[in-house]
Design a protein around this motif. Sequence first.
Motif, mmCIF file in Angstrom:
data_model
loop_
_atom_site.group_PDB
_atom_site.id
_atom_site.type_symbol
_atom_site.label_atom_id
_atom_site.label_comp_id
_atom_site.label_asym_id
_atom_site.label_seq_id
_atom_site.Cartn_x
_atom_site.Cartn_y
_atom_site.Cartn_z
ATOM 1 N N PHE A 113 -3.335 4.924 -7.114
ATOM 2 C CA PHE A 113 -3.270 5.717 -5.886
ATOM 3 C C PHE A 113 -4.667 6.094 -5.420
ATOM 4 O O PHE A 113 -5.574 6.303 -6.210
ATOM 5 C CB PHE A 113 -2.385 6.956 -6.041
ATOM 6 C CG PHE A 113 -2.711 7.864 -7.201
ATOM 7 C CD1 PHE A 113 -2.106 7.676 -8.430
ATOM 8 C CD2 PHE A 113 -3.594 8.912 -7.043
ATOM 9 C CE1 PHE A 113 -2.398 8.522 -9.500
ATOM 10 C CE2 PHE A 113 -3.886 9.771 -8.104
ATOM 11 C CZ PHE A 113 -3.280 9.569 -9.344
ATOM 12 N N ASN A 114 -4.837 6.151 -4.107
ATOM 13 C CA ASN A 114 -6.147 6.513 -3.566
ATOM 14 C C ASN A 114 -6.303 8.032 -3.565
ATOM 15 O O ASN A 114 -5.362 8.773 -3.871
ATOM 16 C CB ASN A 114 -6.345 5.911 -2.158
ATOM 17 C CG ASN A 114 -5.379 6.455 -1.129
ATOM 18 O OD1 ASN A 114 -4.483 7.228 -1.445
ATOM 19 N ND2 ASN A 114 -5.554 6.068 0.111
ATOM 20 N N ASP B 138 0.792 -1.231 0.000
ATOM 21 C CA ASP B 138 0.000 0.000 0.000
ATOM 22 C C ASP B 138 0.827 1.286 0.000
ATOM 23 O O ASP B 138 0.276 2.368 0.134
ATOM 24 C CB ASP B 138 -1.020 0.007 1.146
ATOM 25 C CG ASP B 138 -0.388 -0.129 2.519
ATOM 26 O OD1 ASP B 138 0.838 -0.298 2.603
ATOM 27 O OD2 ASP B 138 -1.129 -0.063 3.505
ATOM 28 N N THR B 139 2.123 1.149 -0.167
ATOM 29 C CA THR B 139 2.955 2.362 -0.286
ATOM 30 C C THR B 139 3.909 2.235 -1.478
ATOM 31 O O THR B 139 4.317 1.129 -1.835
ATOM 32 C CB THR B 139 3.786 2.608 1.002
ATOM 33 O OG1 THR B 139 4.533 1.437 1.294
ATOM 34 C CG2 THR B 139 2.897 2.968 2.178
ATOM 35 N N SER C 211 -0.033 3.577 -4.146
ATOM 36 C CA SER C 211 -0.089 4.448 -2.990
ATOM 37 C C SER C 211 -1.497 4.491 -2.427
ATOM 38 O O SER C 211 -2.353 5.195 -2.938
ATOM 39 C CB SER C 211 0.381 5.851 -3.381
ATOM 40 O OG SER C 211 0.349 6.687 -2.244
ATOM 41 N N SER D 18 -3.929 10.101 -1.458
ATOM 42 C CA SER D 18 -2.617 10.250 -2.099
ATOM 43 C C SER D 18 -2.676 11.249 -3.240
ATOM 44 O O SER D 18 -1.703 11.955 -3.508
ATOM 45 C CB SER D 18 -2.128 8.910 -2.662
ATOM 46 O OG SER D 18 -2.046 7.940 -1.657
ATOM 47 N N SER D 19 -3.818 11.328 -3.914
ATOM 48 C CA SER D 19 -3.907 12.249 -5.053
ATOM 49 C C SER D 19 -3.715 13.690 -4.582
ATOM 50 O O SER D 19 -3.142 14.510 -5.287
ATOM 51 C CB SER D 19 -5.217 12.069 -5.835
ATOM 52 O OG SER D 19 -6.318 12.536 -5.101
ATOM 53 N N VAL E 157 -1.732 9.067 4.853
ATOM 54 C CA VAL E 157 -0.850 9.608 3.815
ATOM 55 C C VAL E 157 0.145 10.614 4.385
ATOM 56 O O VAL E 157 1.292 10.665 3.960
ATOM 57 C CB VAL E 157 -1.604 10.289 2.649
ATOM 58 C CG1 VAL E 157 -2.198 9.280 1.703
ATOM 59 C CG2 VAL E 157 -2.634 11.267 3.125
ATOM 60 N N VAL F 109 -1.813 14.562 -1.983
ATOM 61 C CA VAL F 109 -0.391 14.726 -1.675
ATOM 62 C C VAL F 109 0.438 14.860 -2.956
ATOM 63 O O VAL F 109 1.387 15.640 -3.020
ATOM 64 C CB VAL F 109 0.144 13.546 -0.821
ATOM 65 C CG1 VAL F 109 1.590 13.788 -0.444
ATOM 66 C CG2 VAL F 109 -0.691 13.357 0.416
ATOM 67 N N ILE F 110 0.041 14.129 -3.996
ATOM 68 C CA ILE F 110 0.749 14.245 -5.273
ATOM 69 C C ILE F 110 0.625 15.680 -5.795
ATOM 70 O O ILE F 110 1.593 16.264 -6.296
ATOM 71 C CB ILE F 110 0.205 13.220 -6.299
ATOM 72 C CG1 ILE F 110 0.567 11.804 -5.838
ATOM 73 C CG2 ILE F 110 0.768 13.483 -7.700
ATOM 74 C CD1 ILE F 110 -0.120 10.695 -6.609
ATOM 75 N N TYR G 115 4.115 10.483 3.616
ATOM 76 C CA TYR G 115 4.703 11.471 2.707
ATOM 77 C C TYR G 115 5.461 12.618 3.384
ATOM 78 O O TYR G 115 6.107 13.406 2.695
ATOM 79 C CB TYR G 115 3.628 12.038 1.770
ATOM 80 C CG TYR G 115 3.288 11.081 0.637
ATOM 81 C CD1 TYR G 115 4.105 10.989 -0.483
ATOM 82 C CD2 TYR G 115 2.175 10.251 0.707
ATOM 83 C CE1 TYR G 115 3.820 10.110 -1.516
ATOM 84 C CE2 TYR G 115 1.877 9.365 -0.325
ATOM 85 C CZ TYR G 115 2.704 9.298 -1.438
ATOM 86 O OH TYR G 115 2.418 8.422 -2.454
#
Lengths: 126, 187
Positions: free
Chosen positions: A66-67, A11-12, A30, A70-71, A35, A73-74, A39
């Motif tokens: 990615f969940n 999951d990472t 991710s 995470s989106s 998160v 954080v991206i 991150y």
Amino acid sequence: MEIINIKGTDDTPNVILDKASGQFEISGRSLPEDVNQFYEQILDWIDAYAKEPNDRTEFNFKLEYFNTASSKVILDILLKFEEIVESGKEVVIKWHYHEDEEDMLEAGEEYSDIVEIPFDYIVYTD
Amino acid sequence: MEKEKQGFLEFAYQLYKTMKTNEISLVYEGEVTQEITKTFTSLTEKSLSKSAESNTVQKKVFNVMVECLQNISKHADALSEEDEERRGIVMVSKGDDSYNIITGNIIKNEKVPDLKKNLEHINSLDKEGLSALFKQQIKETTISEKGGAGLGFIDIAKKTGSKLGYQFKELNDKVSFFILTSTIKRN
């Protein structure tokens, strides 16, 4: 600068951040539960890098999944690189997506609508 | 005693039959944690990869399951004050032309109106509208203490291309049961 090299799990993602060799990559999956916890060190590293960036940075995103947390954080990561672009350095985002995965291509396109950084889309097959 | 046992056997058989007829590949009721999320998604991923389903559909089922399960683990409320577990039910079924992922969990009545409004709004949008909403939300949102970004439903609607099915059943003056059905078309 220190090198970040994190091996991916279920999951990472795999993360490589290496200023000296010019390797910048997040790949794999991710979907961590927390998160922020995962991150935090990555965002801190990028903050430090932004103070003295290379003349050209090529950042590879090769994510399989990615969940939504995470989106977000991206996007935070991309916004930090946008600042590097604004400071006059060159940044290119290499956005990799599987040929069967239109959703991943669309995700990249949505990011490129939001941030002012050039995106290259790279299709791969298995 | 003997009768009770017979009754249970009958129940188990009926359940099995119902699951078979409706091609239900997974049913779960209980606490939903990150471990459970990882286990179910990888089970589903494995069983799908053995099937003839296209990679695109497999990925969508995986994506939607993760969002649904993480929604429960972050937002489900407890039936009573003493209870702290975030529980829910999860069901995955395969129909002739679609996969259905059905989740259910307890939610406080006070949260229902906003959630309903949010779901109605998402269902009123087309593909471009959803993409615009997603881009707006992702810029404005911050990761909550629970680790959510408030983007889950929009993401499910975008990826499935189907309207979100939902229902609220009021259980008492404090809580309701919230059922969400996500439909992923095959081909």
